[in-house]
Design a protein around this motif. Structure first.
Motif, PDB file in Angstrom:
ATOM      1  N   PHE A  77       0.837  -1.204   0.000  1.00  0.00           N
ATOM      2  CA  PHE A  77       0.000   0.000   0.000  1.00  0.00           C
ATOM      3  C   PHE A  77       0.872   1.253   0.000  1.00  0.00           C
ATOM      4  N   TYR A  78       1.719   1.382   1.016  1.00  0.00           N
ATOM      5  CA  TYR A  78       2.542   2.588   1.115  1.00  0.00           C
ATOM      6  C   TYR A  78       3.621   2.636   0.036  1.00  0.00           C
ATOM      7  N   GLY A  79       4.388   1.562  -0.093  1.00  0.00           N
ATOM      8  CA  GLY A  79       5.485   1.547  -1.056  1.00  0.00           C
ATOM      9  C   GLY A  79       5.018   1.766  -2.478  1.00  0.00           C
ATOM     10  N   GLY A  80       3.916   1.142  -2.837  1.00  0.00           N
ATOM     11  CA  GLY A  80       3.398   1.322  -4.197  1.00  0.00           C
ATOM     12  C   GLY A  80       3.062   2.771  -4.497  1.00  0.00           C
ATOM     13  N   PHE A  81       2.417   3.426  -3.563  1.00  0.00           N
ATOM     14  CA  PHE A  81       2.092   4.843  -3.767  1.00  0.00           C
ATOM     15  C   PHE A  81       3.340   5.710  -3.784  1.00  0.00           C
ATOM     16  N   TRP A  82       4.293   5.450  -2.877  1.00  0.00           N
ATOM     17  CA  TRP A  82       5.499   6.280  -2.833  1.00  0.00           C
ATOM     18  C   TRP A  82       6.336   6.120  -4.088  1.00  0.00           C
ATOM     19  N   VAL A  83       6.457   4.896  -4.588  1.00  0.00           N
ATOM     20  CA  VAL A  83       7.289   4.651  -5.773  1.00  0.00           C
ATOM     21  C   VAL A  83       6.604   5.188  -7.029  1.00  0.00           C
ATOM     22  N   HIS A  84       5.306   5.051  -7.100  1.00  0.00           N
ATOM     23  CA  HIS A  84       4.561   5.481  -8.287  1.00  0.00           C
ATOM     24  C   HIS A  84       3.831   6.790  -8.023  1.00  0.00           C
ATOM     25  N   GLY A  85       4.566   7.870  -8.004  1.00  0.00           N
ATOM     26  CA  GLY A  85       3.961   9.191  -7.874  1.00  0.00           C
ATOM     27  C   GLY A  85       4.293   9.918  -6.590  1.00  0.00           C
ATOM     28  N   GLY A  86       4.740   9.208  -5.564  1.00  0.00           N
ATOM     29  CA  GLY A  86       5.152   9.868  -4.338  1.00  0.00           C
ATOM     30  C   GLY A  86       4.029  10.289  -3.413  1.00  0.00           C
ATOM     31  N   ASP A 102      17.237  14.396  -3.321  1.00  0.00           N
ATOM     32  CA  ASP A 102      17.664  15.198  -4.470  1.00  0.00           C
ATOM     33  C   ASP A 102      16.489  15.700  -5.301  1.00  0.00           C
ATOM     34  N   GLY A 103      15.270  15.419  -4.882  1.00  0.00           N
ATOM     35  CA  GLY A 103      14.085  15.882  -5.596  1.00  0.00           C
ATOM     36  C   GLY A 103      13.519  14.879  -6.574  1.00  0.00           C
ATOM     37  N   GLY A 104      14.188  13.763  -6.768  1.00  0.00           N
ATOM     38  CA  GLY A 104      13.719  12.737  -7.695  1.00  0.00           C
ATOM     39  C   GLY A 104      12.697  11.813  -7.059  1.00  0.00           C
ATOM     40  N   GLY A 105      12.353  10.796  -7.804  1.00  0.00           N
ATOM     41  CA  GLY A 105      11.380   9.824  -7.328  1.00  0.00           C
ATOM     42  C   GLY A 105      11.986   8.877  -6.300  1.00  0.00           C
ATOM     43  N   VAL A 106      11.115   8.153  -5.630  1.00  0.00           N
ATOM     44  CA  VAL A 106      11.518   7.209  -4.593  1.00  0.00           C
ATOM     45  C   VAL A 106      11.548   5.812  -5.199  1.00  0.00           C
ATOM     46  N   GLY A 107      12.620   5.066  -4.950  1.00  0.00           N
ATOM     47  CA  GLY A 107      12.718   3.687  -5.411  1.00  0.00           C
ATOM     48  C   GLY A 107      12.181   2.726  -4.359  1.00  0.00           C
TER      49      GLY A 107
END
Length: 172
Positions: A77-86, A102-107
Motif C-alpha cells: 500500500f505505502y510503497g506502491g504509492f510512494w514509488v509510483h507518484g510519491g 535530491d528531488g527525484g522519485g523514490v525507489g
C-alpha cells in the motif's frame, strides 16, 4: 549550460498537516487490510474448517503467516504509492509528496527503509501489550507517543534518504 545557482528547498509540511495525512492513510489502510484479510480467512476455512472459526475463535490470530501477509499488504500500500507518484491518497488530500532528497522519485529500497523506520512506533505498543500484559489503551498511547517522536525527529526520512514536502500546485 546548467544553472549554477542552487534550487531552493521545497517547503516542508507542518506537524498538523503531516499527522492529518497519517490519520487519513491509516483509515484507508484499515479498509485495505480488512479486504486483504479475506485471503487468509478463505485459506483458513479450507485448512481448518468453518467450525474452527465459530464462537469467535480465530486460528489465524497471531499466526506468523497471517501477520506476515498483513505486513506485506501494508508495505505494498505505502510503497506502491510512494514509488509510483510519491503520494498516498492521504498525502494527496493534504497536498504533500514523498520524494528523494535530491528531488527525484523514490525507489523500492528507500520506500522499504521508510516503511520499516516509520513502523517502529508499533514496537512499544505491541511489546507493552503482548509481552508485558499492559492494557490496550496505555500500550496504544505509548505507541502513539513514539509515532509523534518519530515524526518530529524525521527518523524515517534520515535513514531512507527521502523527504516529505508540500506538493506544488498543479496548473489547471
Amino acid at each position: 549550460m546548467p544553472d549554477p545557482s542552487p534550487r531552493p528547498a521545497p517547503p516542508r509540511p507542518g506537524l498538523p498537516r503531516h499527522l492529518a495525512a497519517i490519520v487519513y492513510d491509516a483509515l484507508l489502510l484499515a479498509g485495505v487490510l480488512m479486504c486483504a484479510q479475506l485471503v487468509p480467512f478463505t485459506i483458513g476455512i479450507a485448512v481448518y474448517g468453518l467450525d474452527a472459526f465459530r464462537d469467535f475463535r480465530n486460528p489465524l490470530v497471531g499466526h506468523p503467516l497471517n501477520e506476515t501477509w498483513l505486513v506485506l499488504v501494508s508495505f505494498a500500500f505505502y510503497g506502491g504509492f510512494w514509488v509510483h507518484g510519491g503520494q498516498t491518497l492521504g498525502l494527496r488530500a493534504w497536498k504533500l509528496r514523498v520524494q528523494a532528497e535530491d528531488g527525484g522519485g523514490v525507489g523500492w529500497w528507500p520506500a522499504l527503509l521508510r516503511f520499516l523506520c516509520g513502523a517502529l512506533w508499533l514496537a512499544p505498543a505491541v511489546y507493552l501489550h503482548k509481552v508485558l500484559g499492559v492494557g490496550v489503551w496505555p500500550s496504544l498511547g505509548a505507541g502513539l507517543g513514539c509515532l509523534l517522536l518519530t515524526v518530529l525527529t524525521r527518523l524515517h526520512e534520515r535513514y531512507s534518504g527521502t523527504v516529505l514536502v508540500r506538493a506544488a500546485a498543479r496548473p489547471r
